[in-house]
Motif scaffolding. Structure first.
Motif, PDB file in Angstrom:
ATOM      1  N   ASP A 117       0.822  -1.216   0.000  1.00  0.00           N
ATOM      2  CA  ASP A 117       0.000   0.000   0.000  1.00  0.00           C
ATOM      3  C   ASP A 117       0.857   1.268   0.000  1.00  0.00           C
ATOM      4  OD1 ASP A 117      -2.325  -1.526   0.143  1.00  0.00           O
ATOM      5  OD2 ASP A 117      -2.223  -1.620   2.340  1.00  0.00           O
ATOM      6  N   LEU A 118       2.133   1.104   0.310  1.00  0.00           N
ATOM      7  CA  LEU A 118       3.014   2.268   0.440  1.00  0.00           C
ATOM      8  C   LEU A 118       3.944   2.460  -0.747  1.00  0.00           C
ATOM      9  CD1 LEU A 118       4.146   1.746   4.173  1.00  0.00           C
ATOM     10  CD2 LEU A 118       2.501   3.438   3.344  1.00  0.00           C
ATOM     11  N   CYS A 119       4.271   1.384  -1.433  1.00  0.00           N
ATOM     12  CA  CYS A 119       5.347   1.456  -2.421  1.00  0.00           C
ATOM     13  C   CYS A 119       4.919   2.142  -3.711  1.00  0.00           C
ATOM     14  CB  CYS A 119       5.877   0.056  -2.735  1.00  0.00           C
ATOM     15  SG  CYS A 119       4.663  -0.997  -3.581  1.00  0.00           S
ATOM     16  N   ILE A 120       5.919   2.657  -4.411  1.00  0.00           N
ATOM     17  CA  ILE A 120       5.729   3.167  -5.769  1.00  0.00           C
ATOM     18  C   ILE A 120       5.649   1.964  -6.706  1.00  0.00           C
ATOM     19  CG2 ILE A 120       6.734   4.587  -7.597  1.00  0.00           C
ATOM     20  CD1 ILE A 120       5.893   6.228  -5.217  1.00  0.00           C
ATOM     21  N   ILE A 121       4.728   2.008  -7.661  1.00  0.00           N
ATOM     22  CA  ILE A 121       4.542   0.872  -8.572  1.00  0.00           C
ATOM     23  C   ILE A 121       5.479   1.013  -9.774  1.00  0.00           C
ATOM     24  CG2 ILE A 121       2.915  -0.401 -10.010  1.00  0.00           C
ATOM     25  CD1 ILE A 121       2.450  -0.602  -6.987  1.00  0.00           C
ATOM     26  N   SER A 122       6.134  -0.065 -10.103  1.00  0.00           N
ATOM     27  CA  SER A 122       7.063  -0.070 -11.239  1.00  0.00           C
ATOM     28  C   SER A 122       6.358  -0.536 -12.512  1.00  0.00           C
ATOM     29  CB  SER A 122       8.250  -0.997 -10.940  1.00  0.00           C
ATOM     30  OG  SER A 122       7.798  -2.348 -10.854  1.00  0.00           O
ATOM     31  N   GLU A 123       7.105  -0.614 -13.606  1.00  0.00           N
ATOM     32  CA  GLU A 123       6.556  -1.042 -14.884  1.00  0.00           C
ATOM     33  C   GLU A 123       6.019  -2.470 -14.803  1.00  0.00           C
ATOM     34  OE1 GLU A 123       8.120  -1.707 -19.503  1.00  0.00           O
ATOM     35  OE2 GLU A 123       9.432  -0.821 -17.979  1.00  0.00           O
ATOM     36  N   SER A 124       6.572  -3.258 -13.878  1.00  0.00           N
ATOM     37  CA  SER A 124       6.153  -4.657 -13.727  1.00  0.00           C
ATOM     38  C   SER A 124       4.784  -4.790 -13.084  1.00  0.00           C
ATOM     39  CB  SER A 124       7.183  -5.413 -12.877  1.00  0.00           C
ATOM     40  OG  SER A 124       7.185  -4.900 -11.546  1.00  0.00           O
ATOM     41  N   GLY A 125       4.289  -3.673 -12.509  1.00  0.00           N
ATOM     42  CA  GLY A 125       3.033  -3.718 -11.782  1.00  0.00           C
ATOM     43  C   GLY A 125       3.221  -4.063 -10.322  1.00  0.00           C
ATOM     44  N   GLU A 126       4.462  -4.317  -9.910  1.00  0.00           N
ATOM     45  CA  GLU A 126       4.777  -4.606  -8.514  1.00  0.00           C
ATOM     46  C   GLU A 126       5.519  -3.426  -7.901  1.00  0.00           C
ATOM     47  OE1 GLU A 126       6.737  -8.314  -7.956  1.00  0.00           O
ATOM     48  OE2 GLU A 126       5.440  -9.413  -9.351  1.00  0.00           O
ATOM     49  N   CYS A 127       5.842  -3.574  -6.630  1.00  0.00           N
ATOM     50  CA  CYS A 127       6.568  -2.501  -5.942  1.00  0.00           C
ATOM     51  C   CYS A 127       7.906  -2.238  -6.626  1.00  0.00           C
ATOM     52  CB  CYS A 127       6.817  -2.879  -4.478  1.00  0.00           C
ATOM     53  SG  CYS A 127       5.323  -2.890  -3.456  1.00  0.00           S
ATOM     54  N   ALA A 128       8.246  -0.952  -6.730  1.00  0.00           N
ATOM     55  CA  ALA A 128       9.523  -0.573  -7.316  1.00  0.00           C
ATOM     56  C   ALA A 128      10.645  -0.960  -6.360  1.00  0.00           C
ATOM     57  CB  ALA A 128       9.557   0.921  -7.596  1.00  0.00           C
ATOM     58  N   LYS A 129      11.639  -1.672  -6.892  1.00  0.00           N
ATOM     59  CA  LYS A 129      12.739  -2.152  -6.053  1.00  0.00           C
ATOM     60  C   LYS A 129      13.955  -2.446  -6.919  1.00  0.00           C
ATOM     61  CE  LYS A 129      10.253  -6.551  -6.246  1.00  0.00           C
ATOM     62  NZ  LYS A 129       8.931  -5.946  -6.542  1.00  0.00           N
TER      63      LYS A 129
ATOM     64  N   VAL B 192      31.822 -11.882  -4.549  1.00  0.00           N
ATOM     65  CA  VAL B 192      30.926 -10.781  -4.161  1.00  0.00           C
ATOM     66  C   VAL B 192      30.852 -10.777  -2.642  1.00  0.00           C
ATOM     67  CG1 VAL B 192      28.611  -9.807  -4.263  1.00  0.00           C
ATOM     68  CG2 VAL B 192      29.553 -10.937  -6.270  1.00  0.00           C
ATOM     69  N   ARG B 193      31.003  -9.615  -2.037  1.00  0.00           N
ATOM     70  CA  ARG B 193      30.960  -9.525  -0.575  1.00  0.00           C
ATOM     71  C   ARG B 193      29.772  -8.739  -0.051  1.00  0.00           C
ATOM     72  NH1 ARG B 193      35.957  -6.884   1.744  1.00  0.00           N
ATOM     73  NH2 ARG B 193      34.562  -6.879   3.548  1.00  0.00           N
ATOM     74  N   ALA B 194      28.975  -8.152  -0.940  1.00  0.00           N
ATOM     75  CA  ALA B 194      27.869  -7.328  -0.446  1.00  0.00           C
ATOM     76  C   ALA B 194      26.724  -7.309  -1.451  1.00  0.00           C
ATOM     77  CB  ALA B 194      28.345  -5.905  -0.174  1.00  0.00           C
ATOM     78  N   PHE B 195      25.497  -7.367  -0.905  1.00  0.00           N
ATOM     79  CA  PHE B 195      24.282  -7.200  -1.689  1.00  0.00           C
ATOM     80  C   PHE B 195      23.478  -6.037  -1.100  1.00  0.00           C
ATOM     81  CE2 PHE B 195      24.473 -11.994  -2.551  1.00  0.00           C
ATOM     82  CZ  PHE B 195      25.050 -11.798  -3.799  1.00  0.00           C
ATOM     83  N   ARG B 196      22.698  -5.471  -1.970  1.00  0.00           N
ATOM     84  CA  ARG B 196      21.851  -4.358  -1.529  1.00  0.00           C
ATOM     85  C   ARG B 196      20.439  -4.556  -2.085  1.00  0.00           C
ATOM     86  NH1 ARG B 196      23.185   1.824  -3.372  1.00  0.00           N
ATOM     87  NH2 ARG B 196      21.346   2.870  -2.571  1.00  0.00           N
ATOM     88  N   PHE B 197      19.455  -4.358  -1.207  1.00  0.00           N
ATOM     89  CA  PHE B 197      18.041  -4.489  -1.594  1.00  0.00           C
ATOM     90  C   PHE B 197      17.352  -3.187  -1.178  1.00  0.00           C
ATOM     91  CE2 PHE B 197      15.001  -8.186  -2.381  1.00  0.00           C
ATOM     92  CZ  PHE B 197      14.011  -7.358  -2.881  1.00  0.00           C
ATOM     93  N   GLU B 198      16.720  -2.525  -2.141  1.00  0.00           N
ATOM     94  CA  GLU B 198      16.111  -1.231  -1.828  1.00  0.00           C
ATOM     95  C   GLU B 198      14.735  -1.102  -2.462  1.00  0.00           C
ATOM     96  OE1 GLU B 198      18.319   2.722  -1.344  1.00  0.00           O
ATOM     97  OE2 GLU B 198      17.585   2.840  -3.408  1.00  0.00           O
ATOM     98  N   TRP B 199      13.749  -0.729  -1.621  1.00  0.00           N
ATOM     99  CA  TRP B 199      12.405  -0.423  -2.088  1.00  0.00           C
ATOM    100  C   TRP B 199      12.208   1.089  -2.111  1.00  0.00           C
ATOM    101  CZ3 TRP B 199      13.168  -4.829   0.845  1.00  0.00           C
ATOM    102  CH2 TRP B 199      12.584  -6.008   0.388  1.00  0.00           C
ATOM    103  N   THR B 200      11.372   1.563  -3.013  1.00  0.00           N
ATOM    104  CA  THR B 200      10.996   2.979  -3.072  1.00  0.00           C
ATOM    105  C   THR B 200       9.535   3.088  -2.668  1.00  0.00           C
ATOM    106  OG1 THR B 200      12.526   3.336  -4.919  1.00  0.00           O
ATOM    107  CG2 THR B 200      10.886   5.046  -4.492  1.00  0.00           C
ATOM    108  N   ILE B 201       9.273   3.869  -1.609  1.00  0.00           N
ATOM    109  CA  ILE B 201       7.891   4.003  -1.126  1.00  0.00           C
ATOM    110  C   ILE B 201       7.486   5.470  -1.123  1.00  0.00           C
ATOM    111  CG2 ILE B 201       8.143   1.951   0.308  1.00  0.00           C
ATOM    112  CD1 ILE B 201       8.327   3.756   2.750  1.00  0.00           C
ATOM    113  N   GLU B 202       6.196   5.697  -1.072  1.00  0.00           N
ATOM    114  CA  GLU B 202       5.682   7.064  -1.027  1.00  0.00           C
ATOM    115  C   GLU B 202       5.907   7.683   0.348  1.00  0.00           C
ATOM    116  OE1 GLU B 202       1.609   7.364  -2.092  1.00  0.00           O
ATOM    117  OE2 GLU B 202       1.931   6.958  -4.218  1.00  0.00           O
ATOM    118  N   GLU B 203       6.072   8.993   0.347  1.00  0.00           N
ATOM    119  CA  GLU B 203       6.168   9.725   1.604  1.00  0.00           C
ATOM    120  C   GLU B 203       5.040  10.745   1.641  1.00  0.00           C
ATOM    121  OE1 GLU B 203       9.779  11.504   4.105  1.00  0.00           O
ATOM    122  OE2 GLU B 203       9.392  12.688   2.305  1.00  0.00           O
TER     123      GLU B 203
END
Length: 896
Positions: free
Chosen positions: A140-152, A211-222
């Motif tokens: 309910d909070l996330c920005i929707i991406s082209e995939s139709g799911e949360c932008a991440k 590889v020593r690091a991964f990053r996971f980021e969601w974009t949500i509305e403020e």
């Protein structure tokens, strides 16, 4: 042989003398009367001041902390403020990022097995799909991406966030090694490897080997809700809090690896916690200052030890803080974490006046036995000097309050008002406490704070000159003769006022100013809100990971177009998007141009539209479709959907290394937008609000410093009644600011609003060090070197004690975790060191060489005090009849 008195003096000196006599004479009469009235009714005075403090303290009920950076560090009439209002009016919701880092130590290689990727899938599914975190509110909070799911953005995009696809991929490492891959789950539409993997290595074929690091980021509305001076987004904050807890408790499958979260909620919470913890240092500062003040005001004499007045002085400072802050709260001046440092300023400045008053009291000694008269003479003696420093401090800070930077403006208001109350309370409340001490001395009763505890049980001293730690008799003069006093009044002038001493001092001044000038030339402009985060916190570690593994966080920026005829100007939109990509300060892969995607996805429905209505209908149909839904928040239609009011083109800025580069970057993207006035184009990023404040720091600092120095010069001119003396004081204070700014660079700090506050603060603090010495010099007789030595003897100890109290009061800040307090501590150390050196060492040397020849001293045979003969005789003050000595550089004296 003494020459005949001079009968003609320059007109400007006569006028200044008359003005100074009028001011000083009026102050002498006022303070003598005030001191006697307070001495007459000390209990009533204390009751009145405490009542006033209590009433003003009610203003604390209106305390609201201003934490919005855009309301503190930039002008409220800036271009960035206007752009923000445009964005808020047209698009409302902003965005915030919810980030998880998965990192291992040097022994970890996430490619050794599938475990790390599977952990990432577990994390993703729990956060977004399984309602584990905040009941699944992310959707309910996330920005929707082209995939139709949360932008991440994450490494899972290589398998379209499908666990089965990953498990069936036998060459999963080769899949991860791809570059320039499209990503419909990312707002940019591209999978940028550097954003999702950190510290990776490839072989000669381009395949990943470690590889020593991964990053996971969601974009949500403020969606911020404003409550008074506070802004919050309750829904986003609830989710981010659960996200933080889930990340912290996640059970990683890889040894020596851990997950760390970074959210706006936790970021703000750490800043608030840090300031709250550092705020506790105020209590420690009060305790340390109280101990020091008690020590300074004590002596080895059972009778004349006045250490209890140290408690009274610090209590008086506390009352001034309660009153000053209460009044500012009551009239609505915003309080911020920067303003909190005024408390430490007052702890340093506040006790200074008490030292001067007590010094004047001990100077009079037992020559006056009537307590009422004695306190009247004490205030008359000290009043002009403390008024000079208090007025210059107040007016200098009020001048600084004219700045357009809100944080600096509020700081100056709080400082000026609180300094005024401290001055008022020291000459009333503190003097009332002094009256009780003088009553004790008159009764020959031992001080309960005598340095030898057994004597504290004594009620009455048989011999009034008995000493604490010795059986030898001790007079008040002997009790006053401390090691510090001997150092300042005897040893120091005997060294610095010799020819070799003067040469060494002047050479040191040249060295300080030259190194300071070099430092100023190399001083860089920079400010980063991340500096407010301590390294030893979880957010601090997350920021370190972001910087070390992923080369920092790119700054989001958006380009906007206004209410124009989009049908007629649609040909300019792709040109505008190309211009954005061509800007070297913009990451070209991050540009998401809605019009280009619209044309590509619809087969040029826009350019093929026959009419304006057809064009807008085609755009509306596109954004309402599944394919174009990702641009729904990028285009604002009119209420009837008949036209477009504004559009947004998001992008990201490339990394920079300094505030100067950030400002150049801001100007660059604005120039790109300005090239398209027909589109009413503009560029805006939240960081621009801070950068605009940073861009004017130099200009505002110079303006405020010059204004404050001008005020100091005028006030000094009135009180000192000599142009050359006022100029010398002005140059002395200016030299301290030059040294401060230069050595800020040498200590590794940068120029910004926090530093600007300290530069202005340096004027207020160093006025005390210099003005007291200059005032004492002007009211001393003899040759220039003799008068310089007498000035140190008269007021030097109080000045040194004042500097030490400032240092002692801010000493707890050495253990502060917050950036603001850390900077204040370093700057306070520099201000005290340079202020005392230039005030107590350099100024006497300069006065001994080129000080004013005019002296406003009253011969000791007529009166022991400074310019009090006519007042103490009970008659009207006669300024022009006050004895004046004009001392020529060769030491001859002209008496008039």
């Amino acid at each position: 042989m003494e020459e005949r008195p001079k009968t003609n003096t320059p007109a400007d000196e006569r006028y200044l003398k008359r003005l100074s006599d009028s001011v000083n004479g009026g102050l002498e009469r006022f303070y003598r009367d005030l001191g006697e009235r307070v001495a007459e009714k000390p209990k009533l005075t204390i009751f009145f001041i405490l009542l006033l403090t209590g009433l003003l303290g009610l203003g604390w009920l209106r305390l609201e902390v201003e934490e919005r950076g855009d309301r503190l560090y930039t002008s409220q009439n800036s271009e960035a403020q206007d752009d923000r209002d445009f964005v808020d009016d047209n698009f409302g919701a902003s965005v915030r990022f919810v980030t998880m880092f998965y990192t291992g130590d040097s022994s970890v290689n996430f490619l050794d097995s599938r475990a790390a990727i599977l952990d990432m899938f577990d994390f993703y599914e729990d956060v977004e799909l399984n309602d584990v975190v905040d009941n699944g509110d992310l959707r309910d909070l996330c920005i929707i991406s082209e995939s139709g799911e949360c932008a991440k953005e994450s490494v899972l995009a290589f398998w379209q966030y499908n666990r089965t696809t990953f498990l069936e991929d036998d060459d999963w490492v080769v899949t991860m090694s791809q570059v320039d891959q499209e990503d419909p789950f990312a707002l940019s539409g591209q999978l940028e490897v550097d954003n999702v993997m950190g510290t990776f290595e490839r072989d000669e074929t381009g395949n990943l080997t470690s590889v020593r690091a991964f990053r996971f980021e969601w974009t949500i509305e403020e969606n911020l809700v404003t409550d008074g001076r506070e802004e919050s987004d309750p829904e986003a904050e609830d989710f981010e809090e659960d996200f933080h807890d889930y990340t912290k408790d996640f059970d990683e499958s890889v040894d020596n690896a851990a997950m760390t979260s970074l959210t706006t909620w936790r970021y703000d919470q750490v800043i608030s916690e840090t300031f709250a913890n550092d705020g506790q240092l105020t209590a420690i500062a009060y305790v340390i200052l109280t101990i020091y003040a008690c020590i300074v005001m004590s002596s080895r004499s059972k009778l004349y030890s006045r250490s209890v007045l140290g408690l009274a002085a610090v209590f008086t400072v506390g009352c001034s803080v309660v009153s000053g802050f209460g009044l500012c709260f009551a009239i609505g001046i915003p309080f911020s974490l920067v303003v909190n440092s005024v408390i430490f300023v007052m702890l340093g400045l506040g006790v200074d006046d008490a030292f001067v008053i007590l010094d004047a009291l001990t100077d009079i000694g037992d020559t006056e036995t009537v307590i009422k008269t004695k306190l009247g003479r004490t205030l008359a003696r000290a009043g002009a000097s403390i008024t000079l420093t208090s007025v210059t401090d107040c007016v200098a800070f009020l001048a600084g309050a004219s700045t357009i930077i809100p944080a600096l403006q509020a700081f100056c208001f709080f400082a000026a008002v609180t300094i005024f109350f401290d001055f008022f309370y020291q000459v009333t409340l503190f003097v009332a406490f002094v009256r009780f001490e003088e009553d004790r001395i008159a009764r020959s009763q031992a001080a309960c704070t005598c340095c030898c505890a057994p004597f504290c049980m004594d009620k009455t001293i048989v011999e009034s000159d008995a000493a604490c730690c010795t059986t030898s008799p001790m007079t008040q003069a002997e009790a006053r003769d401390t090691f510090m006093r001997r150092c300042v009044t005897n040893y120091l002038p005997d060294v610095i006022l010799t020819t070799p001493g003067r040469i060494v001092v002047l050479l040191s001044v040249v060295a300080i100013l030259v190194s300071g000038g070099i430092g100023i030339d190399a001083l860089e402009l920079d400010f980063n809100i991340d500096w407010f985060i301590p390294d030893n916190t979880d957010v601090g570690r997350a920021l370190d990971i972001q910087e070390d593994f992923f080369a920092g966080q790119q700054t989001p920026v958006s380009f906007y177009t206004g209410s124009v005829d989009y049908f007629a100007l649609q040909g300019r939109l792709p040109v505008f998007c190309d211009a954005i990509r061509d800007n070297d300060d913009v990451d070209d892969l991050s540009v998401s141009c809605w019009y280009e995607e619209f044309e590509e996805d619809t087969g040029n429905a826009g350019s093929n539209a026959a009419t304006e209505e057809d064009f807008y209908e085609a755009v509306l149909t596109y954004v309402n479709s599944e394919q174009g839904s990702r641009f729904e928040d990028f285009i604002r239609f009119s209420d009837d959907n008949s036209t477009i009011l504004a559009t947004r083109i998001p992008a990201e800025l490339v990394d920079t290394d300094s505030g100067d580069e950030d400002i150049e970057q801001m100007d660059s993207v604005r120039d790109t937008a300005d090239d398209f006035p027909e589109l009413e184009a503009r560029a805006y990023a939240t960081s621009f609000l801070f950068l605009e404040g940073l861009a004017i720091v130099y200009e505002e600092t110079i303006r405020n410093v010059l204004l404050a120095l001008a005020v100091v010069f005028l006030v000094s001119l009135v009180f000192l009644a000599d142009i050359s003396a006022a100029v010398i004081v002005l140059l002395n204070i200016s030299a301290v600011d030059v040294a401060l700014l230069g050595y800020i660079h040498w200590l590794g700090m940068h120029m910004n609003t926090v530093i600007a506050i300290n530069v202005l603060l340096a004027i207020g603090l160093t006025v005390d060090y210099s003005a007291h010495i200059a005032h004492a010099y002007m009211h001393s007789a003899g040759t220039r070197p003799e008068r310089a030595k007498k000035a140190l003897g008269h007021i030097g100890v109080s000045v040194v004690n004042g500097g030490i109290t400032t240092f002692v009061a801010t000493l707890p800040l050495a253990f502060a975790q917050s950036y603001v307090f850390q900077v204040f501590f370093r700057c306070f150390v520099l201000i005290v060191l340079f202020g005392l050196y230039f005030g107590v060492v350099v100024l006497p040397v300069v006065l001994s060489l080129v000080g004013p020849s005019v002296s406003y001293a009253v011969p000791e045979k007529e009166d022991e005090t400074l310019a009090l003969s006519s007042v103490e005789a009970g008659g009207e003050h006669q300024p022009l009849r006050t004895t004046t000595k004009v001392v020529s550089p060769d030491g001859t004296v002209d008496g008039a």
